[in-house]
Design a protein around this motif. Structure first.
Motif, PDB file in Angstrom:
ATOM      1  N   GLU A 110       0.834  -1.208   0.000  1.00  0.00           N
ATOM      2  CA  GLU A 110       0.000   0.000   0.000  1.00  0.00           C
ATOM      3  C   GLU A 110       0.863   1.251   0.000  1.00  0.00           C
ATOM      4  O   GLU A 110       0.588   2.208  -0.735  1.00  0.00           O
ATOM      5  CB  GLU A 110      -0.918  -0.006   1.219  1.00  0.00           C
ATOM      6  N   GLN A 111       1.926   1.245   0.808  1.00  0.00           N
ATOM      7  CA  GLN A 111       2.829   2.391   0.848  1.00  0.00           C
ATOM      8  C   GLN A 111       3.526   2.577  -0.499  1.00  0.00           C
ATOM      9  O   GLN A 111       3.684   3.699  -0.983  1.00  0.00           O
ATOM     10  CB  GLN A 111       3.869   2.198   1.958  1.00  0.00           C
ATOM     11  N   ALA A 112       3.935   1.456  -1.105  1.00  0.00           N
ATOM     12  CA  ALA A 112       4.591   1.535  -2.411  1.00  0.00           C
ATOM     13  C   ALA A 112       3.643   2.109  -3.457  1.00  0.00           C
ATOM     14  O   ALA A 112       4.031   2.954  -4.266  1.00  0.00           O
ATOM     15  CB  ALA A 112       5.071   0.151  -2.836  1.00  0.00           C
ATOM     16  N   TYR A 113       2.392   1.663  -3.441  1.00  0.00           N
ATOM     17  CA  TYR A 113       1.427   2.156  -4.418  1.00  0.00           C
ATOM     18  C   TYR A 113       1.137   3.642  -4.203  1.00  0.00           C
ATOM     19  O   TYR A 113       1.004   4.400  -5.175  1.00  0.00           O
ATOM     20  CB  TYR A 113       0.133   1.361  -4.345  1.00  0.00           C
ATOM     21  N   LEU A 114       1.049   4.067  -2.941  1.00  0.00           N
ATOM     22  CA  LEU A 114       0.833   5.488  -2.662  1.00  0.00           C
ATOM     23  C   LEU A 114       1.991   6.329  -3.191  1.00  0.00           C
ATOM     24  O   LEU A 114       1.793   7.412  -3.749  1.00  0.00           O
ATOM     25  CB  LEU A 114       0.670   5.705  -1.154  1.00  0.00           C
ATOM     26  N   THR A 115       3.211   5.811  -3.015  1.00  0.00           N
ATOM     27  CA  THR A 115       4.390   6.535  -3.499  1.00  0.00           C
ATOM     28  C   THR A 115       4.375   6.645  -5.021  1.00  0.00           C
ATOM     29  O   THR A 115       4.573   7.723  -5.584  1.00  0.00           O
ATOM     30  CB  THR A 115       5.676   5.820  -3.044  1.00  0.00           C
ATOM     31  N   VAL A 116       4.121   5.523  -5.679  1.00  0.00           N
ATOM     32  CA  VAL A 116       4.127   5.506  -7.144  1.00  0.00           C
ATOM     33  C   VAL A 116       2.982   6.351  -7.710  1.00  0.00           C
ATOM     34  O   VAL A 116       3.165   7.116  -8.651  1.00  0.00           O
ATOM     35  CB  VAL A 116       4.037   4.056  -7.661  1.00  0.00           C
ATOM     36  N   ALA A 164      11.763  11.947  -7.395  1.00  0.00           N
ATOM     37  CA  ALA A 164      11.912  11.837  -5.935  1.00  0.00           C
ATOM     38  C   ALA A 164      10.642  12.365  -5.276  1.00  0.00           C
ATOM     39  O   ALA A 164      10.313  13.546  -5.412  1.00  0.00           O
ATOM     40  CB  ALA A 164      13.126  12.627  -5.471  1.00  0.00           C
ATOM     41  N   VAL A 165       9.922  11.492  -4.591  1.00  0.00           N
ATOM     42  CA  VAL A 165       8.699  11.882  -3.883  1.00  0.00           C
ATOM     43  C   VAL A 165       9.073  12.208  -2.442  1.00  0.00           C
ATOM     44  O   VAL A 165       9.548  11.334  -1.717  1.00  0.00           O
ATOM     45  CB  VAL A 165       7.647  10.757  -3.919  1.00  0.00           C
ATOM     46  N   PRO A 166       8.889  13.455  -2.005  1.00  0.00           N
ATOM     47  CA  PRO A 166       9.309  13.852  -0.653  1.00  0.00           C
ATOM     48  C   PRO A 166       8.719  12.948   0.430  1.00  0.00           C
ATOM     49  O   PRO A 166       7.533  12.641   0.431  1.00  0.00           O
ATOM     50  CB  PRO A 166       8.767  15.291  -0.527  1.00  0.00           C
ATOM     51  N   ASN A 167       9.578  12.514   1.341  1.00  0.00           N
ATOM     52  CA  ASN A 167       9.200  11.704   2.498  1.00  0.00           C
ATOM     53  C   ASN A 167       8.622  10.331   2.122  1.00  0.00           C
ATOM     54  O   ASN A 167       8.012   9.662   2.963  1.00  0.00           O
ATOM     55  CB  ASN A 167       8.190  12.448   3.377  1.00  0.00           C
ATOM     56  N   MET A 168       8.774   9.920   0.885  1.00  0.00           N
ATOM     57  CA  MET A 168       8.217   8.638   0.451  1.00  0.00           C
ATOM     58  C   MET A 168       9.256   7.740  -0.209  1.00  0.00           C
ATOM     59  O   MET A 168       9.376   6.568   0.124  1.00  0.00           O
ATOM     60  CB  MET A 168       7.042   8.862  -0.500  1.00  0.00           C
ATOM     61  N   GLY A 169       9.996   8.285  -1.179  1.00  0.00           N
ATOM     62  CA  GLY A 169      10.985   7.471  -1.867  1.00  0.00           C
ATOM     63  C   GLY A 169      11.136   7.875  -3.313  1.00  0.00           C
ATOM     64  O   GLY A 169      10.538   8.856  -3.775  1.00  0.00           O
ATOM     65  N   ASP A 170      11.947   7.126  -4.039  1.00  0.00           N
ATOM     66  CA  ASP A 170      12.217   7.410  -5.446  1.00  0.00           C
ATOM     67  C   ASP A 170      11.385   6.498  -6.337  1.00  0.00           C
ATOM     68  O   ASP A 170      11.224   5.309  -6.056  1.00  0.00           O
ATOM     69  CB  ASP A 170      13.701   7.204  -5.757  1.00  0.00           C
ATOM     70  N   VAL A 171      10.876   7.080  -7.403  1.00  0.00           N
ATOM     71  CA  VAL A 171      10.047   6.344  -8.351  1.00  0.00           C
ATOM     72  C   VAL A 171      10.716   6.363  -9.715  1.00  0.00           C
ATOM     73  O   VAL A 171      11.072   7.424 -10.233  1.00  0.00           O
ATOM     74  CB  VAL A 171       8.633   6.952  -8.455  1.00  0.00           C
ATOM     75  N   GLN A 172      10.907   5.179 -10.280  1.00  0.00           N
ATOM     76  CA  GLN A 172      11.486   5.044 -11.616  1.00  0.00           C
ATOM     77  C   GLN A 172      10.403   5.242 -12.663  1.00  0.00           C
ATOM     78  O   GLN A 172       9.288   4.751 -12.529  1.00  0.00           O
ATOM     79  CB  GLN A 172      12.107   3.660 -11.779  1.00  0.00           C
ATOM     80  N   VAL A 173      10.744   5.974 -13.722  1.00  0.00           N
ATOM     81  CA  VAL A 173       9.811   6.200 -14.826  1.00  0.00           C
ATOM     82  C   VAL A 173      10.470   5.750 -16.124  1.00  0.00           C
ATOM     83  O   VAL A 173      11.562   6.210 -16.469  1.00  0.00           O
ATOM     84  CB  VAL A 173       9.417   7.691 -14.958  1.00  0.00           C
ATOM     85  N   ASP A 174       9.824   4.834 -16.839  1.00  0.00           N
ATOM     86  CA  ASP A 174      10.262   4.402 -18.164  1.00  0.00           C
ATOM     87  C   ASP A 174       9.222   4.899 -19.164  1.00  0.00           C
ATOM     88  O   ASP A 174       8.099   4.402 -19.192  1.00  0.00           O
ATOM     89  CB  ASP A 174      10.384   2.880 -18.237  1.00  0.00           C
ATOM     90  N   ALA A 175       9.598   5.898 -19.951  1.00  0.00           N
ATOM     91  CA  ALA A 175       8.650   6.540 -20.863  1.00  0.00           C
ATOM     92  C   ALA A 175       8.999   6.244 -22.311  1.00  0.00           C
ATOM     93  O   ALA A 175      10.175   6.137 -22.682  1.00  0.00           O
ATOM     94  CB  ALA A 175       8.634   8.052 -20.631  1.00  0.00           C
ATOM     95  N   VAL A 176       7.965   6.118 -23.126  1.00  0.00           N
ATOM     96  CA  VAL A 176       8.122   5.857 -24.557  1.00  0.00           C
ATOM     97  C   VAL A 176       7.189   6.792 -25.320  1.00  0.00           C
ATOM     98  O   VAL A 176       6.018   6.950 -24.956  1.00  0.00           O
ATOM     99  CB  VAL A 176       7.776   4.392 -24.914  1.00  0.00           C
ATOM    100  N   MET A 177       7.709   7.419 -26.344  1.00  0.00           N
ATOM    101  CA  MET A 177       6.896   8.239 -27.242  1.00  0.00           C
ATOM    102  C   MET A 177       6.635   7.429 -28.506  1.00  0.00           C
ATOM    103  O   MET A 177       7.543   6.838 -29.085  1.00  0.00           O
ATOM    104  CB  MET A 177       7.623   9.533 -27.606  1.00  0.00           C
ATOM    105  N   SER A 178       5.391   7.410 -28.944  1.00  0.00           N
ATOM    106  CA  SER A 178       5.063   6.721 -30.187  1.00  0.00           C
ATOM    107  C   SER A 178       4.216   7.629 -31.054  1.00  0.00           C
ATOM    108  O   SER A 178       3.515   8.522 -30.567  1.00  0.00           O
ATOM    109  CB  SER A 178       4.320   5.407 -29.906  1.00  0.00           C
ATOM    110  N   THR A 179       4.288   7.411 -32.354  1.00  0.00           N
ATOM    111  CA  THR A 179       3.471   8.167 -33.293  1.00  0.00           C
ATOM    112  C   THR A 179       3.157   7.281 -34.490  1.00  0.00           C
ATOM    113  O   THR A 179       4.006   6.545 -34.973  1.00  0.00           O
ATOM    114  CB  THR A 179       4.179   9.461 -33.767  1.00  0.00           C
TER     115      THR A 179
END
Length: 218
Positions: free
Chosen positions: A50-56, A133-148
């Motif tokens: 639950e904490q992980a999901y709140l952070t993400v 970086a989410v304050p007081n929660m932790g770091d969240v990795q983002v893998d983004a892709v652009m498509s067209t």
């Protein structure tokens, strides 16, 4: 003599019954302790998830709200200026100046990310990974892709998860559509055409991200 034997037998039966009762109590106690331990472990895992999901999800909402429907987050694909010249003999000629792309301001939230994705989409390398970086929660990795699929159809798909935990079930997917615009303004001798993309209609879902293929714009 018979009374003593009967008393002895009665004491033996009572002792056996007492031992059986103790054994049953011990078995019940073991079952209760095992169940309590399992429930405690399950509760701890649920709290961690639950904490992980709140952070993400916090990072996902931050990204969504910073980009979507923000007119300032505009990537100009190209600016074309056509200027008309007329010489002394009345001959008309035109000069076309393609000024190329204009980046989103790097100072805007996720401006550098959008610039990187948009620059890469024409090279079939529109992928970008970074950390929020989410304050007081932790770091969240983002893998983004652009498509067209066409010059006027763009989409950003991003998968967010706790940094260092790519296999976690606590993943949030963000999909944001690009709104293509073409504006033409004219003065007496000049026509300016601006093609740009802004971002609208963000959607957040929980789950795994598909693997989109970035296709070069025509």
């Amino acid at each position: 003599m018979k009374s003593r034997q009967k008393l002895h037998n009665s004491r033996g039966a009572s002792l056996l019954m007492a031992l059986l009762v103790v054994l049953v109590v011990m078995m019940v106690s073991v079952v209760i302790l095992s169940a309590a331990s399992a429930n405690a472990g399950r509760l701890k895992r649920n709290q961690a998830e639950e904490q992980a999901y709140l952070t993400v999800s916090s990072a996902a909402r931050l990204m969504r709200d910073s980009i979507a429907d923000n007119a300032a987050v505009k990537y100009v694909l190209n600016t074309t200026v056509v200027t008309q010249y007329t010489d002394d003999e009345g001959n008309v000629s035109y000069v076309t100046d393609d000024q190329g792309a204009t980046h989103v301001a790097d100072t805007l939230p996720f401006g550098t990310v959008i610039n990187s994705l948009m620059d890469g989409v024409t090279k079939n390398t529109a992928k970008k990974s970074f950390v929020i970086a989410v304050p007081n929660m932790g770091d969240v990795q983002v893998d983004a892709v652009m498509s067209t699929t066409d010059k006027d159809k763009y989409s950003i798909t991003a998968l967010l998860y706790l940094a260092g935990q790519p296999d976690s079930n606590c993943c949030v997917q963000l999909i944001c559509s690009g709104k293509y615009e073409k504006t033409v303004t004219s003065t007496e001798n000049t026509t300016t055409t601006v093609e740009s993309v802004t971002w609208t209609s963000p959607k957040l879902t929980k789950g795994e991200m598909p693997t989109p293929t970035a296709t070069p714009a025509p």
